[in-house]
Design an enzyme around this catalytic site. Sequence first.
Site, PDB file in Angstrom:
ATOM      1  N   CYS A  45       0.824  -1.218   0.000  1.00 55.61           N
ATOM      2  CA  CYS A  45       0.000   0.000   0.000  1.00 55.61           C
ATOM      3  C   CYS A  45       0.855   1.264   0.000  1.00 55.61           C
ATOM      4  CB  CYS A  45      -0.941  -0.008   1.207  1.00 55.61           C
ATOM      5  SG  CYS A  45      -1.885   1.508   1.349  1.00 55.61           S
ATOM      6  N   CYS A  50      -1.573   1.742  -3.061  1.00 57.37           N
ATOM      7  CA  CYS A  50      -2.574   2.795  -2.828  1.00 57.37           C
ATOM      8  C   CYS A  50      -1.997   4.208  -2.751  1.00 57.37           C
ATOM      9  CB  CYS A  50      -3.303   2.562  -1.504  1.00 57.37           C
ATOM     10  SG  CYS A  50      -3.483   0.859  -1.011  1.00 57.37           S
ATOM     11  N   LYS A  53      -0.082   5.464  -5.950  1.00 57.14           N
ATOM     12  CA  LYS A  53      -1.111   5.463  -7.013  1.00 57.14           C
ATOM     13  C   LYS A  53      -2.036   6.668  -6.859  1.00 57.14           C
ATOM     14  CE  LYS A  53      -4.886   4.223  -6.225  1.00 57.14           C
ATOM     15  NZ  LYS A  53      -5.369   2.875  -6.002  1.00 57.14           N
ATOM     16  N   TYR A 180      -9.180  -3.541 -10.737  1.00 54.80           N
ATOM     17  CA  TYR A 180      -8.867  -2.264 -10.087  1.00 54.80           C
ATOM     18  C   TYR A 180      -7.630  -1.610 -10.704  1.00 54.80           C
ATOM     19  CZ  TYR A 180     -11.529  -3.383  -5.743  1.00 54.80           C
ATOM     20  OH  TYR A 180     -12.473  -3.673  -4.816  1.00 54.80           O
ATOM     21  N   GLU A 184      -7.482   1.800 -13.022  1.00 54.02           N
ATOM     22  CA  GLU A 184      -6.924   3.011 -12.402  1.00 54.02           C
ATOM     23  C   GLU A 184      -5.737   3.551 -13.198  1.00 54.02           C
ATOM     24  OE1 GLU A 184      -6.216   1.891  -8.313  1.00 54.02           O
ATOM     25  OE2 GLU A 184      -8.303   2.307  -7.758  1.00 54.02           O
ATOM     26  N   HIS A 439     -27.206  21.721  -0.581  1.00 55.62           N
ATOM     27  CA  HIS A 439     -27.291  22.127  -1.973  1.00 55.62           C
ATOM     28  C   HIS A 439     -26.370  23.303  -2.253  1.00 55.62           C
ATOM     29  CE1 HIS A 439     -29.141  22.435  -5.875  1.00 55.62           C
ATOM     30  NE2 HIS A 439     -29.280  23.735  -5.701  1.00 55.62           N
ATOM     31  N   GLU A 444     -25.824  15.322  -2.269  1.00 57.75           N
ATOM     32  CA  GLU A 444     -27.246  15.514  -1.966  1.00 57.75           C
ATOM     33  C   GLU A 444     -28.115  14.517  -2.733  1.00 57.75           C
ATOM     34  OE1 GLU A 444     -29.260  19.131  -3.414  1.00 57.75           O
ATOM     35  OE2 GLU A 444     -27.535  19.459  -4.722  1.00 57.75           O
TER      36      GLU A 444
HETATM   37  P1  NDP Z   1      -8.388  -7.810  -9.954  1.00 53.81           P
HETATM   38  O1  NDP Z   1      -8.631  -9.098  -9.313  1.00 53.81           O
HETATM   39  O2  NDP Z   1      -9.135  -6.595  -9.525  1.00 53.81           O
HETATM   40  O3  NDP Z   1      -8.635  -7.955 -11.518  1.00 53.81           O
HETATM   41  C1  NDP Z   1      -7.917  -8.880 -12.282  1.00 53.81           C
HETATM   42  C2  NDP Z   1      -8.271  -8.659 -13.733  1.00 53.81           C
HETATM   43  O4  NDP Z   1      -7.393  -9.447 -14.531  1.00 53.81           O
HETATM   44  C3  NDP Z   1      -9.683  -9.081 -14.075  1.00 53.81           C
HETATM   45  O5  NDP Z   1     -10.176  -8.204 -15.038  1.00 53.81           O
HETATM   46  C4  NDP Z   1      -9.483 -10.475 -14.647  1.00 53.81           C
HETATM   47  O6  NDP Z   1     -10.446 -10.833 -15.602  1.00 53.81           O
HETATM   48  C5  NDP Z   1      -8.149 -10.318 -15.355  1.00 53.81           C
HETATM   49  N1  NDP Z   1      -7.427 -11.584 -15.469  1.00 53.81           N
HETATM   50  C6  NDP Z   1      -7.182 -12.475 -14.504  1.00 53.81           C
HETATM   51  N2  NDP Z   1      -6.450 -13.508 -14.980  1.00 53.81           N
HETATM   52  C7  NDP Z   1      -6.232 -13.233 -16.285  1.00 53.81           C
HETATM   53  C8  NDP Z   1      -5.544 -13.911 -17.322  1.00 53.81           C
HETATM   54  N3  NDP Z   1      -4.944 -15.078 -17.112  1.00 53.81           N
HETATM   55  N4  NDP Z   1      -5.528 -13.362 -18.552  1.00 53.81           N
HETATM   56  C9  NDP Z   1      -6.143 -12.176 -18.779  1.00 53.81           C
HETATM   57  N5  NDP Z   1      -6.808 -11.481 -17.842  1.00 53.81           N
HETATM   58  C10 NDP Z   1      -6.843 -12.007 -16.601  1.00 53.81           C
HETATM   59  O7  NDP Z   1      -6.809  -7.613  -9.857  1.00 53.81           O
HETATM   60  P2  NDP Z   1      -5.854  -6.333  -9.856  1.00 53.81           P
HETATM   61  O8  NDP Z   1      -4.535  -6.871 -10.238  1.00 53.81           O
HETATM   62  O9  NDP Z   1      -6.438  -5.212 -10.640  1.00 53.81           O
HETATM   63  O10 NDP Z   1      -5.865  -5.896  -8.331  1.00 53.81           O
HETATM   64  C11 NDP Z   1      -5.491  -6.837  -7.319  1.00 53.81           C
HETATM   65  C12 NDP Z   1      -6.186  -6.489  -6.033  1.00 53.81           C
HETATM   66  O11 NDP Z   1      -5.608  -5.328  -5.485  1.00 53.81           O
HETATM   67  C13 NDP Z   1      -7.663  -6.167  -6.181  1.00 53.81           C
HETATM   68  O12 NDP Z   1      -8.459  -7.314  -6.085  1.00 53.81           O
HETATM   69  C14 NDP Z   1      -7.925  -5.219  -5.055  1.00 53.81           C
HETATM   70  O13 NDP Z   1      -8.372  -5.935  -3.937  1.00 53.81           O
HETATM   71  C15 NDP Z   1      -6.580  -4.587  -4.771  1.00 53.81           C
HETATM   72  N6  NDP Z   1      -6.575  -3.190  -5.233  1.00 53.81           N
HETATM   73  C16 NDP Z   1      -7.447  -2.313  -4.683  1.00 53.81           C
HETATM   74  C17 NDP Z   1      -7.489  -0.998  -5.097  1.00 53.81           C
HETATM   75  C18 NDP Z   1      -8.486  -0.063  -4.495  1.00 53.81           C
HETATM   76  O14 NDP Z   1      -9.029  -0.369  -3.437  1.00 53.81           O
HETATM   77  N7  NDP Z   1      -8.763   1.070  -5.115  1.00 53.81           N
HETATM   78  C19 NDP Z   1      -6.579  -0.502  -6.128  1.00 53.81           C
HETATM   79  C20 NDP Z   1      -5.711  -1.511  -6.657  1.00 53.81           C
HETATM   80  C21 NDP Z   1      -5.714  -2.802  -6.213  1.00 53.81           C
HETATM   81  P3  NDP Z   1     -11.799 -11.582 -15.205  1.00 53.81           P
HETATM   82  O15 NDP Z   1     -12.744 -10.533 -14.708  1.00 53.81           O
HETATM   83  O16 NDP Z   1     -12.217 -12.193 -16.488  1.00 53.81           O
HETATM   84  O17 NDP Z   1     -11.444 -12.585 -14.161  1.00 53.81           O
END
Ligand code: NDP
Length: 450
Positions: A45, A50, A53, A180, A184, A439, A444
Site C-alpha cells: 500500500c 494505494c 497510485k 482495479y 486506475e 445544496h 445531496e
Molecule cells: P483484480 O482481481 O481486480 O482484476 C484482475 C483482472 O485481470 C480481471 O479483469 C481479470 O479478468 C483479469 N485476469 C485475470 N487472470 C487473467 C488472465 N490469465 N488473462 C487475462 N486477464 C486475466 O486484480 P488487480 O490486479 O487489478 O488488483 C489486485 C487487487 O488489489 C484487487 O483485487 C484489489 O483488492 C486490490 N486493489 C485495490 C485498489 C483499491 O481499493 N482502489 C486498487 C488496486 C488494487 P476476469 O474478470 O475475467 O477474471
Amino acid sequence: MAEQEYDFDLFTIGAGSGGVRASRIAGGHGAKVAIAEEHRYGGTCVIRGCVPKKMLVYASIFAEELAHAAHKGWTLADNRFDWAALRDFVNQDVDRLEGLYGNTLGNAGVESFSERAVVTGPHSVRLASGREITAKYILIATGGEPVIPPFEGAEHCITSNEIFYLDQFPKRLMVMGGGYIAVEFAGVFNALGGEVTLINRSETILRTYDQEVVNRLPPIMEARGIDLQMGAQIEHVSKNADGSLDVTLTNGVTKQVDQVLVATGRRANTDGLGLETAGIELGAHGEIPVDAFSKTSCESIYAVGDVTDRVQLTPVAIREGHAFADTIFGDNPRAVDHSCIPTAIFSQPSIASVGLSEEEARKLFADVKIYRSDFRPMKNIFSDRMERGLYKMVVNGADDTVVGLHMIGPESAEVIQAAAVAIKAGLTKADFDATTAIHPTMAEELVLLK
Ligand code: NDP
C-alpha cells in the site's frame, strides 16, 4: 511477558499495513515483539500501491483542471508535464512514509530485522543471515505479488511494482486486465497525455461491481481517448532495438507501444516461506487458510492481510492485524466483520460501492427495490464535460433497509465513506429521505433518490 523458553512473544513476518499494525498494538499490550521485512517498511500500500497510485491520480487530475481553468478566466502559460519530476516527488514522499512506519515500530518497542525470515516450525523462524529465533506466536503478513499469465514475451512487460519507477513517461501504454489496477492506471496515464490501450479477456470490466454502474465507465473511457480491446488476450510481445514493444492480440490487432502493464490479479506471497514445517497447507492459489480470528491450522501461527486472500484491501488488513493483537495479547478476543466493506476504484471518474450489488441482492431477497439518480454533476457542467453520474441504491423491499449503494461520478470515494456508516448501521431508505440535502453538492443526490 515473554516466557522463558521463547526469544519473543510475537514474531511478525512482513512489515506492511497488517503486520505493522499487529506488531505495534501487540507491543502496546506489553508483548515482546520482533518483525522481519525483506523489502521496504510499509508494504504494498505505502510503497507500490494505494499511496503512490493516489498521488498519480491527483497529479493526472491537474491536467483536466488546468484545461478547464483556461476557459474560466485563467491565463495559463507554458503548460508542460514532466514525468521525472512527478515520479521523483512521489517516491520522495514514499521514502518519508517508509521512515514513519519504521519510527512507529521503534516507538512501540518492536525490534526490526531488515531481512527475509522463513518459518522453521510452529515456534521458530530463521533469518536470511542464518540466525534462528523462537517466538510464542508467529504472524504471517507477507502480502501478495502481481501475477503475470504466461504468454510469449511476458518478460518484456511490467507490473504495478515497476510502474512508479519508469525512466521515461510511456507515451504509448498498453494495460492488460479489467480489474482495479488496470482501470486506475489506464485512467492516470490517459489523463497525463499518454495513448492508452486497455485489453481485457472478457467483455466485462470490474466484474465484482454492480454492472449497471460499471457499464457507465467504458464509454467514458473511450470518449476520453482510451482504446478498449475487449474479449482479447495478449498473444505475444516482442522488443525492438529502440526499446519499443510490438504487441499482437488474439483478436488480430497489433500495436506498437512503449510499455505493457500487466494487471491480472495478485497472488499470496507464500513461496518458500516454510509453512509446511508447521503443518500448514496452502490454498489452491498459495493463500493461507485462516479462521475468523486469523488463526491458521497451526495453533501458534496466525496470518492477516492479502496473504490470506480474504479481502485484498489495506484497511481490512489493518483491522485483521489489530484484532489479532487484541485477541492474543490484549485479552479482548474479537473477529473482524468482513461484511459491508466500502470500496472504491480511483478510475476517472471514480466508482464506489458498499454492500450488495443489485445482482447479489436479487439472489437473497424476494422483493428488491432500486432507486437511482442519473445526473450531470455541476462540476461537469462547469467544466463542459458531458459525463453523467449515477447513484444507485439497493433496498430490501421487505423492511426498507438499504443493503447496497453504488456510484460513479467525481469524488465517489469521498461521498460513499459517510453513506457507508448509515448502511452498516442498517438504516432504511426512509432514513435517507428524512435527511435534508446540502445544496448544491453531488452527495445531496443520496437523499433525493427516486
Ligand atoms: P483484480 O482481481 O481486480 O482484476 C484482475 C483482472 O485481470 C480481471 O479483469 C481479470 O479478468 C483479469 N485476469 C485475470 N487472470 C487473467 C488472465 N490469465 N488473462 C487475462 N486477464 C486475466 O486484480 P488487480 O490486479 O487489478 O488488483 C489486485 C487487487 O488489489 C484487487 O483485487 C484489489 O483488492 C486490490 N486493489 C485495490 C485498489 C483499491 O481499493 N482502489 C486498487 C488496486 C488494487 P476476469 O474478470 O475475467 O477474471
